[in-house]
Design a protein around this motif. Structure first.
Motif, PDB file in Angstrom:
ATOM      1  N   ARG A  57      -5.048  -2.770   6.320  1.00  0.00           N
ATOM      2  CA  ARG A  57      -5.329  -3.885   5.418  1.00  0.00           C
ATOM      3  C   ARG A  57      -4.989  -5.245   6.014  1.00  0.00           C
ATOM      4  O   ARG A  57      -5.787  -6.179   5.969  1.00  0.00           O
ATOM      5  N   THR A  58      -3.773  -5.358   6.550  1.00  0.00           N
ATOM      6  CA  THR A  58      -3.356  -6.681   7.026  1.00  0.00           C
ATOM      7  C   THR A  58      -4.271  -7.115   8.173  1.00  0.00           C
ATOM      8  O   THR A  58      -4.800  -8.223   8.194  1.00  0.00           O
ATOM      9  N   ARG A 107       2.343  -8.690  14.022  1.00  0.00           N
ATOM     10  CA  ARG A 107       3.079  -7.610  13.357  1.00  0.00           C
ATOM     11  C   ARG A 107       3.872  -6.888  14.427  1.00  0.00           C
ATOM     12  O   ARG A 107       3.307  -6.407  15.408  1.00  0.00           O
ATOM     13  N   HIS A 140       7.673  -9.731   5.167  1.00  0.00           N
ATOM     14  CA  HIS A 140       6.214  -9.596   5.211  1.00  0.00           C
ATOM     15  C   HIS A 140       5.635 -10.670   4.279  1.00  0.00           C
ATOM     16  O   HIS A 140       5.111 -10.379   3.210  1.00  0.00           O
ATOM     17  N   GLN A 143       2.030 -10.537   2.745  1.00  0.00           N
ATOM     18  CA  GLN A 143       1.883  -9.514   1.706  1.00  0.00           C
ATOM     19  C   GLN A 143       2.404 -10.061   0.375  1.00  0.00           C
ATOM     20  O   GLN A 143       1.791  -9.890  -0.672  1.00  0.00           O
ATOM     21  N   ARG A 173      10.003  -4.024   4.024  1.00  0.00           N
ATOM     22  CA  ARG A 173       9.879  -5.487   4.188  1.00  0.00           C
ATOM     23  C   ARG A 173       9.087  -6.116   3.041  1.00  0.00           C
ATOM     24  O   ARG A 173       9.310  -7.271   2.695  1.00  0.00           O
ATOM     25  N   THR A 174       8.151  -5.349   2.461  1.00  0.00           N
ATOM     26  CA  THR A 174       7.362  -5.931   1.368  1.00  0.00           C
ATOM     27  C   THR A 174       8.260  -6.189   0.153  1.00  0.00           C
ATOM     28  O   THR A 174       8.125  -7.199  -0.515  1.00  0.00           O
ATOM     29  N   ARG A 230       6.231   2.273  -0.120  1.00  0.00           N
ATOM     30  CA  ARG A 230       6.067   3.485   0.683  1.00  0.00           C
ATOM     31  C   ARG A 230       7.394   3.876   1.337  1.00  0.00           C
ATOM     32  O   ARG A 230       8.195   3.021   1.725  1.00  0.00           O
ATOM     33  N   GLN A 232       9.510   4.628   4.281  1.00  0.00           N
ATOM     34  CA  GLN A 232       9.310   4.153   5.653  1.00  0.00           C
ATOM     35  C   GLN A 232       9.721   5.265   6.629  1.00  0.00           C
ATOM     36  O   GLN A 232      10.625   5.111   7.453  1.00  0.00           O
ATOM     37  N   ALA A 272       1.772  -2.205  -1.839  1.00  0.00           N
ATOM     38  CA  ALA A 272       1.178  -2.903  -0.684  1.00  0.00           C
ATOM     39  C   ALA A 272       0.192  -2.001   0.050  1.00  0.00           C
ATOM     40  O   ALA A 272      -0.662  -2.491   0.779  1.00  0.00           O
ATOM     41  N   LEU A 273       0.354  -0.695  -0.145  1.00  0.00           N
ATOM     42  CA  LEU A 273      -0.457   0.312   0.545  1.00  0.00           C
ATOM     43  C   LEU A 273      -0.131   0.297   2.045  1.00  0.00           C
ATOM     44  O   LEU A 273       0.311  -0.725   2.535  1.00  0.00           O
ATOM     45  N   PRO A 274      -0.325   1.352   2.755  1.00  0.00           N
ATOM     46  CA  PRO A 274      -0.958   2.602   2.355  1.00  0.00           C
ATOM     47  C   PRO A 274      -0.040   3.505   1.526  1.00  0.00           C
ATOM     48  O   PRO A 274       1.184   3.398   1.606  1.00  0.00           O
TER      49      PRO A 274
HETATM   50  C1  NCD Z   1       2.895  -2.622   4.271  1.00  0.00           C
HETATM   51  C2  NCD Z   1       3.528  -2.903   5.601  1.00  0.00           C
HETATM   52  O1  NCD Z   1       3.016  -2.552   6.656  1.00  0.00           O
HETATM   53  O2  NCD Z   1       4.579  -3.500   5.561  1.00  0.00           O
HETATM   54  N1  NCD Z   1       1.530  -2.498   4.289  1.00  0.00           N
HETATM   55  C3  NCD Z   1       0.731  -3.594   4.327  1.00  0.00           C
HETATM   56  O3  NCD Z   1       0.941  -4.525   5.074  1.00  0.00           O
HETATM   57  N2  NCD Z   1      -0.286  -3.637   3.460  1.00  0.00           N
HETATM   58  C4  NCD Z   1       3.575  -1.571   3.524  1.00  0.00           C
HETATM   59  C5  NCD Z   1       3.944  -0.300   4.216  1.00  0.00           C
HETATM   60  O4  NCD Z   1       3.420   0.065   5.243  1.00  0.00           O
HETATM   61  O5  NCD Z   1       4.820   0.355   3.671  1.00  0.00           O
END
Ligand code: NCD
Length: 496
Positions: A57-58, A107, A140, A143, A173-174, A230, A232, A272-274
């Motif tokens: 997504r990002t 990232r 993040h 996000q 981080r989200t 999610r 981690q 935030a997905l995935p």
């Molecule tokens: C998140 C990330 O990578 O921090 N995803 C995102 O950017 N949409 C969330 C995650 O991976 O847990």
């Protein structure tokens, strides 16, 4: 254009920048993003999208944002980058800018990289803006911006609501960025639900008047919004106790149909997905439920990242202070003849504290900090002998007696950044007493961040540790790069 140059962390933005400028600009961009047709080509604008961690997504929304804006861009991953040949961040940034990049979105697995890239840009005069697309467990910000746009669009407000956070709150981080943003708003209640071993870092609790945490999913019952995060799993070794615990409890922290139906009417569920298909922290059967707004949320990545690219481009040459700057001032609070000074001191002295006629006595250090501060002075001032630590149990403090040496102003400031109440009695021709007055306490080049994922531990040439003394009781020292919080003895271990 208003706004900011670099987007490093939500915790580095002001309320006005985030809520007065960035969020309204993102919302205004929605109709333009909906058209989904590239605008006029703007070949003088170029972005680098660097990803050393996975992303759909990002990365996808940044690339599409650049397309819609008519920018040039490159996408670089670790596998094809000279970072994989151990090139420093500074050299990599120079190369990108050499080929006309104006904005770098990165990232990274390492934490604190975006701040360092921004510092290198300032240091070396590079006309480039840095956007953090997620740095390890730290921040993040982009996000969070799309999360806030989603909450604003769906709840119609960014004040006065209750939000629940569920899952691995230690490493997400989200969650960290969104909490930093919400801590600037009014009337926000936060409830955090996670297993004990992945609880939110402690310092967040202090940011909210109304903060609750626990392990019971029923705590979410009256939330207006729920942010599911999610697990981690990629950040922990597969053979660790933490991983076994994750396998044991993962189903407990799931939003499924029965749980969704027990939540407050009108609740929104964001993520935030995935979603991890093995965990299903949001189960498959509810992904299209109108309360689960994850697809719209992900789409908001497009208008927000279009806004962020334009904003960073417009500000790529503006000067922006990056870190808090110490406002320390050394004040003389007493100046007597040596004779008078010693008399005065003698009157107050205890058996174990005999004032010197030549040297410095550092008084009012917190109990048990004397040895650590002594070791620091040995490292920074080159003092090899003649420093004695006196532990005053009676007054619950430590004292340093330094024979034959005056402390430099810089050294006094360093000591006071660690121990704000310290006083410095300097005896020589006269008897002088100094204090350091400061509200912003920054400690640079001293101490080690315990977080092995922090960029200050990476061997990057030229980087120095930097901590901010937040004044909090439990863990006052926050690493400026990775934002992890520590105690004094953690950052300055008392070893020779
Ligand atoms: C998140 C990330 O990578 O921090 N995803 C995102 O950017 N949409 C969330 C995650 O991976 O847990």
């Amino acid at each position: 254009m208003m706004g900011v140059r670099h987007l490093i962390g939500i915790n580095r933005l002001t309320h006005e920048q985030l809520f007065g400028q960035i969020i309204p600009a993102c919302i205004e961009m929605i109709p333009r993003a909906k058209k989904a047709r590239p605008g006029r080509r703007q070949p003088h604008k170029k972005a680098v999208f660097y990803f050393d961690e996975d992303s759909t997504r990002t990365r996808g929304s940044f690339v599409e944002a650049a397309e819609l804006l008519g920018w040039r861009y490159i996408v670089e991953t670790l596998a094809c980058s000279s970072r994989n040949k151990k090139e420093s961040w500074a050299d990599t940034l120079h190369t990108w800018v050499n080929y006309n990049a104006n904005v770098v979105c990165a990232r990274t697995n390492q934490e604190g990289v975006p701040l360092w890239l921004a510092e290198v840009a300032s240091r070396d005069g590079l006309p480039v803006a840095i956007i953090n697309a997620g740095d390890g467990r730290n921040q993040h910000p982009t996000q969070t911006i799309l999360d806030l746009v989603t909450i604003q669009q769906r709840l119609g407000r960014l004040d006065n609501f209750k939000i629940g956070f569920v899952g691995d709150l230690l490493k997400s981080r989200t969650a960290h960025s969104l909490l930093d943003a919400l801590s600037m708003r009014k009337g926000i209640s936060v409830v955090c639900v996670s297993p004990e071993n992945v609880k939110l870092p402690r310092h967040y609790a202090g940011l909210f008047d109304n903060f609750q945490e626990g392990t019971d999913m029923e705590l979410l019952a009256d939330c207006h919004a729920i942010n599911v995060v999610r697990w981690q799993a990629e950040r922990i070794p597969k053979d660790s106790a933490e991983f076994r615990e994750f396998l044991r409890v993962k189903d407990v922290y799931q939003i499924n149909r029965p749980r969704l139906d027990r939540l407050k009417p009108g609740v929104i569920v964001i993520h935030a997905l995935p979603i991890d298909e093995g965990v299903e922290e949001i189960t498959d059967d509810i992904k299209d439920d109108p309360r689960v707004v994850i697809r719209e949320q992900a789409w908001h990545g497009l208008p927000s990242r279009m806004t962020e690219l334009e904003m960073s481009f417009a500000n790529r040459q503006t000067f922006e202070p990056l870190s808090p700057v110490s406002d320390a001032q050394v004040r003389e609070i007493l100046n007597l003849s040596l004779q008078e000074g010693l008399e005065r001191q003698r009157g107050k002295s205890h058996d174990h504290f005999v004032p010197l006629a030549d040297g410095t006595v550092v008084d009012k250090l917190p109990a048990d900090s004397g040895y650590i501060i002594k070791m620091m002075l040995r490292r920074t001032e080159g003092f090899s002998h003649g420093i004695n630590v006196v532990e005053s149990e009676e007054h619950n403090k430590d004292i340093l007696v330094i024979k034959g040496r005056r402390l430099s102003e810089e050294a006094m400031i360093r000591v006071a950044s660690l121990a704000p109440d310290a006083t410095f009695n300097v005896m020589g021709n006269r008897f002088q007493k100094f204090r350091v007055e400061q509200t912003i306490r920054v400690i640079t080049g001293v101490g080690i961040c315990l977080n092995m994922a922090c960029i200050t531990r990476s061997g990057e040439p030229g980087i120095q540790s930097r901590f901010i003394n937040t004044g909090s009781k439990e863990q006052p020292f926050a690493c400026d790069y990775c934002n992890q919080h520590f105690t004094l003895s953690e950052i300055l271990p008392p070893v020779a």
